[in-house]
Design a protein around this motif. Structure first.
Motif, PDB file in Angstrom:
ATOM      1  N   GLN A  69       0.628  -1.175   0.103  1.00  0.00           N
ATOM      2  CA  GLN A  69      -0.082  -0.095  -0.016  1.00  0.00           C
ATOM      3  C   GLN A  69       0.767   1.231   0.087  1.00  0.00           C
ATOM      4  O   GLN A  69       0.555   2.305  -0.525  1.00  0.00           O
ATOM      5  CB  GLN A  69      -0.906   0.131   1.332  1.00  0.00           C
ATOM      6  N   LEU A  70       1.867   1.210   0.535  1.00  0.00           N
ATOM      7  CA  LEU A  70       2.694   2.529   0.771  1.00  0.00           C
ATOM      8  C   LEU A  70       3.322   2.632  -0.532  1.00  0.00           C
ATOM      9  O   LEU A  70       3.333   3.771  -0.854  1.00  0.00           O
ATOM     10  CB  LEU A  70       3.955   2.294   1.737  1.00  0.00           C
ATOM     11  N   ARG A  71       3.798   1.568  -1.214  1.00  0.00           N
ATOM     12  CA  ARG A  71       4.386   1.818  -2.269  1.00  0.00           C
ATOM     13  C   ARG A  71       3.500   2.077  -3.369  1.00  0.00           C
ATOM     14  O   ARG A  71       3.759   2.619  -4.535  1.00  0.00           O
ATOM     15  CB  ARG A  71       5.307   0.282  -2.817  1.00  0.00           C
ATOM     16  N   ASN A  72       2.213   1.726  -3.118  1.00  0.00           N
ATOM     17  CA  ASN A  72       1.258   2.139  -4.136  1.00  0.00           C
ATOM     18  C   ASN A  72       0.424   3.590  -3.912  1.00  0.00           C
ATOM     19  O   ASN A  72      -0.444   4.008  -4.786  1.00  0.00           O
ATOM     20  CB  ASN A  72       0.086   1.000  -4.292  1.00  0.00           C
ATOM     21  N   THR A  73       0.772   4.068  -2.847  1.00  0.00           N
ATOM     22  CA  THR A  73       0.225   5.314  -2.551  1.00  0.00           C
ATOM     23  C   THR A  73       0.644   6.218  -3.775  1.00  0.00           C
ATOM     24  O   THR A  73       1.664   6.537  -3.991  1.00  0.00           O
ATOM     25  CB  THR A  73       0.766   5.791  -1.257  1.00  0.00           C
ATOM     26  N   GLY A  74      -0.547   6.843  -4.183  1.00  0.00           N
ATOM     27  CA  GLY A  74      -0.443   8.175  -5.152  1.00  0.00           C
ATOM     28  C   GLY A  74      -0.097   7.465  -6.724  1.00  0.00           C
ATOM     29  O   GLY A  74      -0.002   8.005  -7.418  1.00  0.00           O
ATOM     30  N   ASN A  75      -0.243   6.034  -6.810  1.00  0.00           N
ATOM     31  CA  ASN A  75      -0.369   5.285  -7.791  1.00  0.00           C
ATOM     32  C   ASN A  75      -1.847   5.023  -8.394  1.00  0.00           C
ATOM     33  O   ASN A  75      -2.533   4.193  -7.536  1.00  0.00           O
ATOM     34  CB  ASN A  75       0.260   4.091  -7.938  1.00  0.00           C
ATOM     35  N   PHE A  76      -2.400   5.845  -9.296  1.00  0.00           N
ATOM     36  CA  PHE A  76      -3.825   5.657  -9.358  1.00  0.00           C
ATOM     37  C   PHE A  76      -4.245   4.959 -10.611  1.00  0.00           C
ATOM     38  O   PHE A  76      -5.486   4.921 -11.073  1.00  0.00           O
ATOM     39  CB  PHE A  76      -4.446   7.159  -9.700  1.00  0.00           C
ATOM     40  N   THR A  77      -3.298   4.344 -11.084  1.00  0.00           N
ATOM     41  CA  THR A  77      -3.484   3.195 -12.185  1.00  0.00           C
ATOM     42  C   THR A  77      -3.505   1.688 -11.729  1.00  0.00           C
ATOM     43  O   THR A  77      -3.355   0.823 -12.439  1.00  0.00           O
ATOM     44  CB  THR A  77      -2.623   3.389 -13.186  1.00  0.00           C
ATOM     45  N   GLN A  78      -3.783   1.597 -10.408  1.00  0.00           N
ATOM     46  CA  GLN A  78      -3.798   0.270 -10.025  1.00  0.00           C
ATOM     47  C   GLN A  78      -5.064  -0.722 -10.298  1.00  0.00           C
ATOM     48  O   GLN A  78      -6.002  -0.162 -10.689  1.00  0.00           O
ATOM     49  CB  GLN A  78      -4.057   0.292  -8.533  1.00  0.00           C
ATOM     50  N   SER A  79      -4.829  -1.709 -10.627  1.00  0.00           N
ATOM     51  CA  SER A  79      -5.738  -2.801 -11.139  1.00  0.00           C
ATOM     52  C   SER A  79      -6.454  -3.494 -10.051  1.00  0.00           C
ATOM     53  O   SER A  79      -6.187  -3.401  -8.750  1.00  0.00           O
ATOM     54  CB  SER A  79      -5.123  -3.939 -11.807  1.00  0.00           C
ATOM     55  N   THR A  93      -4.689  -7.667  -3.560  1.00  0.00           N
ATOM     56  CA  THR A  93      -3.658  -8.420  -3.008  1.00  0.00           C
ATOM     57  C   THR A  93      -3.137  -7.372  -1.934  1.00  0.00           C
ATOM     58  O   THR A  93      -2.810  -8.117  -0.665  1.00  0.00           O
ATOM     59  CB  THR A  93      -2.350  -8.042  -3.975  1.00  0.00           C
ATOM     60  N   VAL A  94      -3.523  -6.036  -2.099  1.00  0.00           N
ATOM     61  CA  VAL A  94      -3.190  -5.405  -0.601  1.00  0.00           C
ATOM     62  C   VAL A  94      -4.179  -5.435   0.504  1.00  0.00           C
ATOM     63  O   VAL A  94      -3.786  -5.868   1.766  1.00  0.00           O
ATOM     64  CB  VAL A  94      -3.152  -3.853  -0.988  1.00  0.00           C
ATOM     65  N   ILE A  95      -5.467  -5.678   0.333  1.00  0.00           N
ATOM     66  CA  ILE A  95      -6.456  -5.866   1.344  1.00  0.00           C
ATOM     67  C   ILE A  95      -6.335  -7.287   1.884  1.00  0.00           C
ATOM     68  O   ILE A  95      -6.746  -7.427   2.941  1.00  0.00           O
ATOM     69  CB  ILE A  95      -7.707  -5.490   1.005  1.00  0.00           C
ATOM     70  N   LYS A  96      -6.127  -8.205   1.054  1.00  0.00           N
ATOM     71  CA  LYS A  96      -5.659  -9.586   1.660  1.00  0.00           C
ATOM     72  C   LYS A  96      -4.849  -9.549   2.705  1.00  0.00           C
ATOM     73  O   LYS A  96      -4.981 -10.067   3.687  1.00  0.00           O
ATOM     74  CB  LYS A  96      -5.371 -10.783   0.412  1.00  0.00           C
ATOM     75  N   GLY A  97      -3.343  -8.964   2.290  1.00  0.00           N
ATOM     76  CA  GLY A  97      -2.430  -8.837   3.342  1.00  0.00           C
ATOM     77  C   GLY A  97      -2.858  -7.916   4.366  1.00  0.00           C
ATOM     78  O   GLY A  97      -2.465  -8.409   5.631  1.00  0.00           O
ATOM     79  N   LEU A 105      -9.023   8.708  -0.378  1.00  0.00           N
ATOM     80  CA  LEU A 105      -8.405   9.463  -1.578  1.00  0.00           C
ATOM     81  C   LEU A 105      -7.461  10.349  -1.205  1.00  0.00           C
ATOM     82  O   LEU A 105      -6.380  10.792  -1.967  1.00  0.00           O
ATOM     83  CB  LEU A 105      -9.557   9.815  -2.477  1.00  0.00           C
ATOM     84  N   ALA A 106      -7.937  11.314  -0.088  1.00  0.00           N
ATOM     85  CA  ALA A 106      -6.931  12.560   0.018  1.00  0.00           C
ATOM     86  C   ALA A 106      -5.419  12.092   0.527  1.00  0.00           C
ATOM     87  O   ALA A 106      -4.696  12.738   0.452  1.00  0.00           O
ATOM     88  CB  ALA A 106      -7.806  13.191   1.539  1.00  0.00           C
ATOM     89  N   GLU A 107      -5.791  10.609   1.100  1.00  0.00           N
ATOM     90  CA  GLU A 107      -4.164  10.296   1.349  1.00  0.00           C
ATOM     91  C   GLU A 107      -3.471   9.544   0.341  1.00  0.00           C
ATOM     92  O   GLU A 107      -2.319   8.887   0.727  1.00  0.00           O
ATOM     93  CB  GLU A 107      -4.379   9.249   2.700  1.00  0.00           C
ATOM     94  N   GLY A 108      -4.251   9.496  -0.818  1.00  0.00           N
ATOM     95  CA  GLY A 108      -3.529   8.960  -2.092  1.00  0.00           C
ATOM     96  C   GLY A 108      -3.888   7.412  -2.033  1.00  0.00           C
ATOM     97  O   GLY A 108      -3.222   6.706  -2.933  1.00  0.00           O
ATOM     98  N   LYS A 109      -4.651   6.730  -1.353  1.00  0.00           N
ATOM     99  CA  LYS A 109      -5.073   5.352  -1.161  1.00  0.00           C
ATOM    100  C   LYS A 109      -6.277   5.040  -2.353  1.00  0.00           C
ATOM    101  O   LYS A 109      -7.254   5.741  -2.342  1.00  0.00           O
ATOM    102  CB  LYS A 109      -5.683   4.878  -0.080  1.00  0.00           C
ATOM    103  N   PHE A 162      -6.504  13.510  -9.615  1.00  0.00           N
ATOM    104  CA  PHE A 162      -5.975  12.437  -8.600  1.00  0.00           C
ATOM    105  C   PHE A 162      -4.526  13.095  -8.382  1.00  0.00           C
ATOM    106  O   PHE A 162      -4.097  12.813  -7.411  1.00  0.00           O
ATOM    107  CB  PHE A 162      -6.049  10.983  -9.029  1.00  0.00           C
ATOM    108  N   ALA A 163      -3.882  13.351  -9.677  1.00  0.00           N
ATOM    109  CA  ALA A 163      -2.490  13.636  -9.637  1.00  0.00           C
ATOM    110  C   ALA A 163      -2.155  15.080  -8.751  1.00  0.00           C
ATOM    111  O   ALA A 163      -1.098  15.036  -8.257  1.00  0.00           O
ATOM    112  CB  ALA A 163      -2.104  14.204 -11.142  1.00  0.00           C
ATOM    113  N   ASP A 164      -3.032  15.788  -8.349  1.00  0.00           N
ATOM    114  CA  ASP A 164      -2.849  16.719  -7.600  1.00  0.00           C
ATOM    115  C   ASP A 164      -3.673  16.763  -6.266  1.00  0.00           C
ATOM    116  O   ASP A 164      -4.715  16.741  -5.968  1.00  0.00           O
ATOM    117  CB  ASP A 164      -3.325  18.167  -8.299  1.00  0.00           C
ATOM    118  N   PRO A 165      -2.678  16.583  -5.031  1.00  0.00           N
ATOM    119  CA  PRO A 165      -3.263  16.148  -3.902  1.00  0.00           C
ATOM    120  C   PRO A 165      -4.259  17.245  -3.517  1.00  0.00           C
ATOM    121  O   PRO A 165      -5.306  16.948  -2.841  1.00  0.00           O
ATOM    122  CB  PRO A 165      -2.021  16.166  -2.640  1.00  0.00           C
TER     123      PRO A 165
END
Lengths: 328, 328
Positions: free
Chosen positions: A150-160, A166-170, A232-236, A260-263
């Motif tokens: 999740q940390l690494r994906n924060t701010g990545n808005f093209t997640q599948s 994968t994130v929520i299971k973990g 979303l505000a946190e980039g999740k 999304f690109a702009d916090p």
């Protein structure tokens, strides 16, 4: 018995076992550590994880009261996670009161979390044995792994959708699966039974998280205790947004991605985002997914030919409905 | 073989086992987490704890190579402790490089420590079984308890020798005792043997900590990597100061306590403090205590009538001398 009443009754029992346990620890441990443990542990909470552990155990036909000691391990671990999360998020509040880090300080919070971690493992080993501990440790390390993703994906808005699961299971679901599986192991369930209980928990945990995502947009902040649009505000990324992006026309997709690109823009455009997610059925698709997962959870629930087990199965089914319909 | 060479050789073997283990974890874990684990684990260190575990195992006549896997758990736990300590102390450096929290961030550091904690427990349970895990968890919770007592005692300059030993046993010595005891358990040692090994480790660990206290005043900052008088500046009492206060004439005792009461004065008056501690034989008394503890450690070492065991016992005796004479 009504489910809410049953949950409250079981929570009181878990609290009693934890209080006794802390009293025993107090004989040899530092008084400040004991004070923090009590502060962190008894500030509310429905004790859903231990509820699942004891229920899974009964579903396997076992009524041994020792299961309550084993079940508390999940609450200790949960408390450790919340205490460390508040350090990470620099959160000053938790459940309407000062967080542990705010009230007691940084060193105290990190160390209390570490203590609860080790104490939880000790209880699982003591009451559940090596097999239960393996399951518990695997879920714990998976939880950290989920946080990292999740940390690494924060701010990545093209997640599948698959990245999301994968994130929520973990982060959430594997531990709920472990709470059910370990209850089954203690209850003497065979491999098939235990893996059914695990699958039940994982599906329930995923559905729980999706409802959390929906509440982030559609919830009443007074009830949930969290500001709307917080994720979303946190980039999740959350599932409704992922579904909306998948379905959106090119122009709307680009519009969303540039918001999304702009916090700061994310915070300002919450209404517009929600409209677009609604327009592309992101919310309803996410709710359908949660319902589908709950169906899978119920299907995975072992079906035993015993009145007690049948009753327990009915309780867990009702809990599924409760998770789907929760508003906080 | 010369002890230093043996330690280096064993450290290389432990590193190899950890690298293989991390490579296996990398198959399923987040790449950032793996990067941080490698950064935190392979930045130097003599691997003394695993050294003690494998040596204790051999002393019991067991040459099974599986002990190396079990021994790494102590290094994983040690790394977790250092990573969390640096978060608590807001330390930007560790062993001449940026600390994990400085290099990767707060969330990353806390979560990496949590991961290493859980992973260490998993390894102890897997390779050592439930009894080893009980010993390991007890030492881990005692470590946190020791940290708490130290936190609460910070700035309290009227601590007794007994307060001091309660803290260092929890913080340092019990875990070193556990490293030895668990090596003995794995090696098939009986209760008497294992409790001898545990006593050896606890006494060695206490002596190690007292030498640390002495180096804080008398060490060469270039070698120790820590500023002189660091402990006192942080409000931590050390054994030489406790002994000096016990022996000092009323007037000097009051003079020391009034210096201690003011944090800035403590920094400014380091030379004067050292003179008074020296005058009242605080340093020599602390060194004598460390020597006494080392004697007790050696006396606790099991004496087996087997050439391999005798050789291993000689290695551990040499390690004791090494701890007493270390200058960094």
């Amino acid at each position: 018995m009504e489910l809410k009443k049953l949950i409250a009754e079981q929570a009181a029992k878990i609290d009693e076992v934890m209080r006794q346990d802390i009293d025993e620890l107090a004989v040899e441990l530092d008084p400040l550590l004991i004070e923090i443990l009590q502060y962190g542990l008894f500030s509310g909470g429905k004790r859903i994880r231990p509820f699942l552990t004891t229920s899974a155990c009964r579903l396997c036909g076992c009524s041994d009261e020792g299961i309550y000691h084993l079940a508390t391990a999940f609450e200790y671990l949960h408390a450790a996670t919340l205490i460390h999360d508040d350090v990470i998020d620099k959160a000053s509040e938790r459940r309407g009161a000062a967080s542990v880090v705010e009230h007691f300080g940084l060193a105290e919070a990190i160390l209390a979390g570490d203590f609860l971690h080790a104490h939880a493992m000790r209880l699982v080993s003591r009451y559940g044995g090596p097999q239960a501990l393996t399951v518990f440790c695997r879920a714990t390390t998976a939880m950290v792994d989920g946080e990292y993703r999740q940390l690494r994906n924060t701010g990545n808005f093209t997640q599948s959708e698959s990245d999301y699961f994968t994130v929520i299971k973990g982060k959430t679901a594997l531990l709920i699966g472990a709470a059910c599986e370990i209850g089954g192991l203690y209850g003497g369930g065979d491999e098939e039974l235990c893996s059914g209980l695990q699958a039940f928990g994982i599906n329930l945990g995923c559905a729980f998280q999706i409802i959390d995502d929906l509440l982030d947009y559609q919830g009443d902040a007074d009830k949930t205790g969290k500001a709307t649009g917080n994720d979303l505000a946190e980039g999740k990324m959350t599932l409704p947004v992922i579904y909306a992006l998948e379905r959106a026309a090119d122009q709307d997709r680009q519009a969303l991605l540039s918001i999304f690109a702009d916090p700061q823009e994310r915070g300002r455009s919450l209404v517009r985002i929600a409209e677009l997610v609604e327009h592309y059925q992101g919310f309803s698709a996410a709710r359908e997914k949660a319902e589908e997962l709950i169906d899978q959870a119920v299907a995975a629930l072992p079906l035993l030919d015993d009145p007690g087990a049948r009753q327990e199965r009915a309780v867990l089914k009702e809990l599924c409905t409760y998770v789907l319909n929760r508003d906080k």
